[in-house]
Design a protein around this motif. Sequence first.
Motif, PDB file in Angstrom:
ATOM      1  N   GLN A  60      51.852  44.112  26.242  1.00 31.02           N
ATOM      2  CA  GLN A  60      50.735  43.543  25.907  1.00 31.02           C
ATOM      3  C   GLN A  60      49.717  42.485  26.317  1.00 31.02           C
ATOM      4  O   GLN A  60      50.014  41.275  26.723  1.00 31.02           O
ATOM      5  CB  GLN A  60      51.241  42.886  24.583  1.00 31.02           C
ATOM      6  N   GLY A  61      48.806  42.764  26.493  1.00 38.32           N
ATOM      7  CA  GLY A  61      47.723  40.998  26.867  1.00 38.32           C
ATOM      8  C   GLY A  61      48.104  42.179  27.962  1.00 38.32           C
ATOM      9  O   GLY A  61      46.835  41.213  29.201  1.00 38.32           O
ATOM     10  N   TYR A  62      48.214  43.013  29.157  1.00 38.07           N
ATOM     11  CA  TYR A  62      48.127  42.829  30.102  1.00 38.07           C
ATOM     12  C   TYR A  62      46.344  44.000  31.126  1.00 38.07           C
ATOM     13  O   TYR A  62      45.841  45.084  29.484  1.00 38.07           O
ATOM     14  CB  TYR A  62      48.952  43.463  30.518  1.00 38.07           C
ATOM     15  N   ALA A  63      45.813  43.464  31.295  1.00 39.02           N
ATOM     16  CA  ALA A  63      44.612  43.714  31.625  1.00 39.02           C
ATOM     17  C   ALA A  63      45.008  45.121  32.871  1.00 39.02           C
ATOM     18  O   ALA A  63      44.639  43.965  34.268  1.00 39.02           O
ATOM     19  CB  ALA A  63      43.708  43.147  31.563  1.00 39.02           C
ATOM     20  N   PRO A  64      44.814  46.611  33.467  1.00 39.18           N
ATOM     21  CA  PRO A  64      44.891  47.088  34.657  1.00 39.18           C
ATOM     22  C   PRO A  64      43.709  46.699  35.604  1.00 39.18           C
ATOM     23  O   PRO A  64      43.630  46.704  36.872  1.00 39.18           O
ATOM     24  CB  PRO A  64      44.979  48.615  33.657  1.00 39.18           C
ATOM     25  N   LEU A  65      42.540  46.111  34.964  1.00 41.68           N
ATOM     26  CA  LEU A  65      41.787  45.779  36.212  1.00 41.68           C
ATOM     27  C   LEU A  65      41.190  44.413  36.651  1.00 41.68           C
ATOM     28  O   LEU A  65      40.470  43.633  37.119  1.00 41.68           O
ATOM     29  CB  LEU A  65      39.847  46.061  35.129  1.00 41.68           C
ATOM     30  N   ASP A  66      42.713  43.372  36.163  1.00 42.04           N
ATOM     31  CA  ASP A  66      42.684  42.552  36.203  1.00 42.04           C
ATOM     32  C   ASP A  66      43.059  41.312  37.155  1.00 42.04           C
ATOM     33  O   ASP A  66      44.464  42.535  37.864  1.00 42.04           O
ATOM     34  CB  ASP A  66      43.643  41.354  35.011  1.00 42.04           C
ATOM     35  N   ARG A  67      43.039  40.767  37.990  1.00 49.14           N
ATOM     36  CA  ARG A  67      43.416  40.162  39.271  1.00 49.14           C
ATOM     37  C   ARG A  67      45.283  40.692  39.418  1.00 49.14           C
ATOM     38  O   ARG A  67      45.305  40.585  40.797  1.00 49.14           O
ATOM     39  CB  ARG A  67      43.103  38.837  39.556  1.00 49.14           C
ATOM     40  N   THR A  68      45.899  40.234  38.380  1.00 47.41           N
ATOM     41  CA  THR A  68      47.302  40.072  38.319  1.00 47.41           C
ATOM     42  C   THR A  68      47.880  41.583  38.517  1.00 47.41           C
ATOM     43  O   THR A  68      48.537  42.056  39.382  1.00 47.41           O
ATOM     44  CB  THR A  68      47.663  39.671  36.946  1.00 47.41           C
ATOM     45  N   ALA A  69      46.863  43.020  38.299  1.00 48.57           N
ATOM     46  CA  ALA A  69      47.159  44.249  38.579  1.00 48.57           C
ATOM     47  C   ALA A  69      47.973  45.147  39.826  1.00 48.57           C
ATOM     48  O   ALA A  69      48.760  45.402  40.122  1.00 48.57           O
ATOM     49  CB  ALA A  69      46.229  45.419  38.320  1.00 48.57           C
ATOM     50  N   GLU A  70      47.292  44.298  41.249  1.00 49.37           N
ATOM     51  CA  GLU A  70      47.596  44.684  41.997  1.00 49.37           C
ATOM     52  C   GLU A  70      48.419  44.234  42.696  1.00 49.37           C
ATOM     53  O   GLU A  70      49.877  44.317  43.133  1.00 49.37           O
ATOM     54  CB  GLU A  70      46.381  43.914  43.526  1.00 49.37           C
TER      55      GLU A  70
END
Length: 111
Positions: free
Chosen positions: A61-71
């Motif tokens: 919940q709250g994770y965005a696959p295109l965010d900087r966190t994804a890598e």
Amino acid sequence: MERFPALDKKTLGGLSPDQKQIVLRLAGILRLANALDSQADSHVERLQIHQQNGFLEIAAQGYAPLDRTAETVAAARHLLETFYDQPIMIKGFQPPTKLTNPSSSRAKRGI
């Protein structure tokens, strides 16, 4: 993101095989949790984990696959994929919207 110690023979050398399995499993979980929380504005609040057709699905919940966190998350899941010998898919999800109770709405309107 903090660096974890390398999980090599020197680090794990004094452990029994069962202890090594526990350490690897926990290290994988911690690495993934740390990656999901790697940004200062991280909004991951809840996880749902499901075993699917040959892979593990983690909905955050709250994770965005295109965010900087994804890598960072993609790299961090590697240890768990190796340990469980199956791919891990991580996706975002939105919390369900709260439905109002019709009877409480009527009471508020005086019906």
